[in-house]
Design a protein around this motif. Structure first.
Motif, PDB file in Angstrom:
ATOM      1  N   TYR A  37     -10.080  -6.673   0.090  1.00 43.87           N
ATOM      2  CA  TYR A  37      -8.828  -6.308  -0.589  1.00 43.87           C
ATOM      3  C   TYR A  37      -8.560  -4.808  -0.567  1.00 43.87           C
ATOM      4  O   TYR A  37      -7.449  -4.370  -0.828  1.00 43.87           O
ATOM      5  CB  TYR A  37      -8.843  -6.817  -2.041  1.00 43.87           C
ATOM      6  CG  TYR A  37      -9.097  -8.292  -2.113  1.00 43.87           C
ATOM      7  CD1 TYR A  37      -8.059  -9.209  -2.095  1.00 43.87           C
ATOM      8  CD2 TYR A  37     -10.405  -8.780  -2.118  1.00 43.87           C
ATOM      9  CE1 TYR A  37      -8.302 -10.568  -2.124  1.00 43.87           C
ATOM     10  CE2 TYR A  37     -10.669 -10.138  -2.134  1.00 43.87           C
ATOM     11  CZ  TYR A  37      -9.610 -11.030  -2.142  1.00 43.87           C
ATOM     12  OH  TYR A  37      -9.865 -12.376  -2.152  1.00 43.87           O
ATOM     13  N   TRP A  38      -9.590  -4.042  -0.271  1.00 40.96           N
ATOM     14  CA  TRP A  38      -9.425  -2.586  -0.185  1.00 40.96           C
ATOM     15  C   TRP A  38      -8.897  -2.144   1.170  1.00 40.96           C
ATOM     16  O   TRP A  38      -8.502  -0.988   1.323  1.00 40.96           O
ATOM     17  CB  TRP A  38     -10.762  -1.887  -0.446  1.00 40.96           C
ATOM     18  CG  TRP A  38     -11.281  -2.028  -1.832  1.00 40.96           C
ATOM     19  CD1 TRP A  38     -12.428  -2.661  -2.231  1.00 40.96           C
ATOM     20  CD2 TRP A  38     -10.687  -1.516  -3.029  1.00 40.96           C
ATOM     21  NE1 TRP A  38     -12.580  -2.572  -3.593  1.00 40.96           N
ATOM     22  CE2 TRP A  38     -11.532  -1.872  -4.101  1.00 40.96           C
ATOM     23  CE3 TRP A  38      -9.524  -0.777  -3.295  1.00 40.96           C
ATOM     24  CZ2 TRP A  38     -11.251  -1.526  -5.420  1.00 40.96           C
ATOM     25  CZ3 TRP A  38      -9.229  -0.436  -4.605  1.00 40.96           C
ATOM     26  CH2 TRP A  38     -10.088  -0.807  -5.654  1.00 40.96           C
ATOM     27  N   PRO A  40      -6.140  -2.513   3.020  1.00 36.11           N
ATOM     28  CA  PRO A  40      -4.827  -1.850   3.133  1.00 36.11           C
ATOM     29  C   PRO A  40      -4.847  -0.425   2.592  1.00 36.11           C
ATOM     30  O   PRO A  40      -4.198   0.473   3.143  1.00 36.11           O
ATOM     31  CB  PRO A  40      -3.901  -2.744   2.296  1.00 36.11           C
ATOM     32  CG  PRO A  40      -4.574  -4.072   2.274  1.00 36.11           C
ATOM     33  CD  PRO A  40      -6.043  -3.775   2.261  1.00 36.11           C
ATOM     34  N   VAL A  41      -5.593  -0.211   1.502  1.00 40.26           N
ATOM     35  CA  VAL A  41      -5.722   1.136   0.923  1.00 40.26           C
ATOM     36  C   VAL A  41      -6.522   2.036   1.856  1.00 40.26           C
ATOM     37  O   VAL A  41      -6.153   3.189   2.108  1.00 40.26           O
ATOM     38  CB  VAL A  41      -6.394   1.048  -0.468  1.00 40.26           C
ATOM     39  CG1 VAL A  41      -6.724   2.435  -1.005  1.00 40.26           C
ATOM     40  CG2 VAL A  41      -5.493   0.300  -1.451  1.00 40.26           C
ATOM     41  N   TRP A 177      -3.589 -12.862   1.627  1.00 37.83           N
ATOM     42  CA  TRP A 177      -4.413 -12.503   0.475  1.00 37.83           C
ATOM     43  C   TRP A 177      -4.685 -13.714  -0.397  1.00 37.83           C
ATOM     44  O   TRP A 177      -5.756 -13.818  -1.008  1.00 37.83           O
ATOM     45  CB  TRP A 177      -3.773 -11.378  -0.326  1.00 37.83           C
ATOM     46  CG  TRP A 177      -3.666 -10.120   0.462  1.00 37.83           C
ATOM     47  CD1 TRP A 177      -2.540  -9.420   0.794  1.00 37.83           C
ATOM     48  CD2 TRP A 177      -4.760  -9.395   1.056  1.00 37.83           C
ATOM     49  NE1 TRP A 177      -2.858  -8.329   1.563  1.00 37.83           N
ATOM     50  CE2 TRP A 177      -4.199  -8.278   1.735  1.00 37.83           C
ATOM     51  CE3 TRP A 177      -6.139  -9.585   1.086  1.00 37.83           C
ATOM     52  CZ2 TRP A 177      -4.993  -7.369   2.433  1.00 37.83           C
ATOM     53  CZ3 TRP A 177      -6.929  -8.677   1.782  1.00 37.83           C
ATOM     54  CH2 TRP A 177      -6.352  -7.583   2.446  1.00 37.83           C
ATOM     55  N   MET A 264      -4.142  -3.099  -5.749  1.00 35.96           N
ATOM     56  CA  MET A 264      -4.366  -2.594  -4.391  1.00 35.96           C
ATOM     57  C   MET A 264      -3.655  -3.397  -3.319  1.00 35.96           C
ATOM     58  O   MET A 264      -3.372  -2.865  -2.234  1.00 35.96           O
ATOM     59  CB  MET A 264      -5.867  -2.488  -4.082  1.00 35.96           C
ATOM     60  CG  MET A 264      -6.633  -3.776  -4.158  1.00 35.96           C
ATOM     61  SD  MET A 264      -7.029  -4.227  -5.840  1.00 35.96           S
ATOM     62  CE  MET A 264      -8.405  -5.330  -5.557  1.00 35.96           C
ATOM     63  N   VAL A 265      -3.331  -4.682  -3.586  1.00 35.39           N
ATOM     64  CA  VAL A 265      -2.549  -5.450  -2.619  1.00 35.39           C
ATOM     65  C   VAL A 265      -1.126  -5.721  -3.105  1.00 35.39           C
ATOM     66  O   VAL A 265      -0.258  -6.053  -2.304  1.00 35.39           O
ATOM     67  CB  VAL A 265      -3.248  -6.781  -2.243  1.00 35.39           C
ATOM     68  CG1 VAL A 265      -4.505  -6.512  -1.457  1.00 35.39           C
ATOM     69  CG2 VAL A 265      -3.550  -7.618  -3.478  1.00 35.39           C
ATOM     70  N   THR A 268       0.280  -1.385  -2.811  1.00 38.74           N
ATOM     71  CA  THR A 268      -0.658  -0.587  -2.021  1.00 38.74           C
ATOM     72  C   THR A 268      -0.217   0.868  -1.877  1.00 38.74           C
ATOM     73  O   THR A 268      -1.006   1.794  -2.133  1.00 38.74           O
ATOM     74  CB  THR A 268      -0.831  -1.203  -0.619  1.00 38.74           C
ATOM     75  OG1 THR A 268      -1.296  -2.543  -0.746  1.00 38.74           O
ATOM     76  CG2 THR A 268      -1.835  -0.407   0.190  1.00 38.74           C
ATOM     77  N   ASN A 269       1.016   1.106  -1.457  1.00 37.96           N
ATOM     78  CA  ASN A 269       1.476   2.478  -1.202  1.00 37.96           C
ATOM     79  C   ASN A 269       1.459   3.326  -2.468  1.00 37.96           C
ATOM     80  O   ASN A 269       1.089   4.508  -2.426  1.00 37.96           O
ATOM     81  CB  ASN A 269       2.880   2.459  -0.604  1.00 37.96           C
ATOM     82  CG  ASN A 269       2.896   1.916   0.814  1.00 37.96           C
ATOM     83  OD1 ASN A 269       1.949   2.109   1.579  1.00 37.96           O
ATOM     84  ND2 ASN A 269       3.957   1.220   1.177  1.00 37.96           N
ATOM     85  N   VAL A 272      -2.160   4.198  -3.312  1.00 37.37           N
ATOM     86  CA  VAL A 272      -2.639   5.244  -2.403  1.00 37.37           C
ATOM     87  C   VAL A 272      -2.078   6.605  -2.801  1.00 37.37           C
ATOM     88  O   VAL A 272      -2.804   7.608  -2.826  1.00 37.37           O
ATOM     89  CB  VAL A 272      -2.265   4.909  -0.945  1.00 37.37           C
ATOM     90  CG1 VAL A 272      -2.474   6.117  -0.029  1.00 37.37           C
ATOM     91  CG2 VAL A 272      -3.082   3.735  -0.441  1.00 37.37           C
TER      92      VAL A 272
END
Length: 295
Positions: A37-38, A40-41, A177, A264-265, A268-269, A272
């Motif tokens: 799950y991390w 994308p980050v 996901w 985090m999903v 995400t943006n 971050v």
């Protein structure tokens, strides 16, 4: 994916290439989840920071094999000890710990244990410190029932992953996901799944967190989902209030709108951007502090 032996269990991990920053972001997942799950980050942060993600003992690909010790324990402290061994083995000396939910608890305990190696902590969808007896007993009872009924054939039921795209989130997440959540839910080691649930929700463990946060010298920030029903923002703010940043008037709690328990999903943006802002802010403060000492 690489593996490393930690206390008799092969742990799966992924480590990106070093960068000029010199810091390593260490991502710790939550209960019944995995390191995936991390990703994308990490994809967005890896150009600037070296990133390490790994599966906790008994979850994801860090599965206990036949012959592993039956006396293994799954307290947050035991997971923090695994983390310490991982960082030592990989020779990581400057780490920022980023933990989600249960992973946030492990990150805080890890920072307490590794004050020289850990430069700061970012907790995502993590908080607590208040023990509500009836609520916790109900949560533990429901959790036990969920853990005990996880036959492998669940993975083959059509459209079941769609349920996981809607559970504990503000808006439905991508089906990939939901599929990953279903897989991680089913394959988690029974002893680890139940042990981590029960051992992390005792009155002793819940009350330990504020004590840990109050003595941490490193910066600690909390990112909360405004629509998170698992870890409501009020409980995130409560735990954050024990840290010196909060007591000195700094805003170390960040709330994200349209966000449930999987920030985090879900967002995400935004997550971050907040991580980058926190790291940049702390870097500037560190430079100011160093200049002051030099003069």
């Amino acid at each position: 994916m690489a593996t490393i032996d930690i206390q008799g269990v092969k742990h799966s991990y992924e480590l990106t290439s070093p960068t000029s920053s010199g810091d390593v972001l260490v991502f710790i997942h939550g209960w019944l989840l995995s390191r995936h799950y991390w990703q994308p980050v990490i994809d967005l942060l890896a150009p600037e920071y070296q990133c390490l993600s790994y599966d906790l003992r008994g979850f994801g690909n860090s599965q206990l094999l036949a012959g592993n010790p039956s006396h293994a324990i799954y307290t947050p402290i035991s997971y923090a000890e695994d983390l310490a061994i991982l960082l030592q083995t990989l020779k990581i000396k400057n780490a920022w710990l980023v933990g989600h939910s249960l992973g946030g608890t492990i990150a805080l305990l890890g920072a307490d244990k590794l004050s020289e190696q850990v430069k700061g902590v970012i907790c995502i969808n993590a908080g607590g410190g208040i023990y509500l007896k009836e609520e916790f007993e109900k949560f533990r009872s429901v959790g036990e029932k969920i853990v005990k009924f996880r036959p492998r054939w669940l993975c083959y039921l059509p459209l079941l992953d769609l349920i996981f795209t809607r559970a504990q989130v503000s808006c439905p997440i991508k089906q990939r996901w939901g599929r990953q959540r279903l897989i991680d839910f089913v394959i988690a080691c029974p002893e680890a799944a139940l042990g981590a649930l029960l051992d992390s929700t005792t009155e002793t463990e819940v009350h330990r967190l504020p004590q840990v946060v109050s003595r941490l010298g490193q910066p600690v920030y909390f990112i909360a989902g405004r629509q998170d029903l698992i870890m409501e923002p009020q409980y995130v703010r409560y735990l954050a209030s024990f840290h010196w940043l909060f007591r000195q008037g700094y805003n170390n709690v960040i709330e994200i709108d349209n966000c449930g328990h999987l920030a985090m999903v879900e967002q995400t943006n935004i997550v971050v951007d907040h991580i980058k802002n926190i790291l940049n802010k702390c870097l500037i403060l560190k430079k100011i502090e160093d200049d002051f000492i030099d003069h």
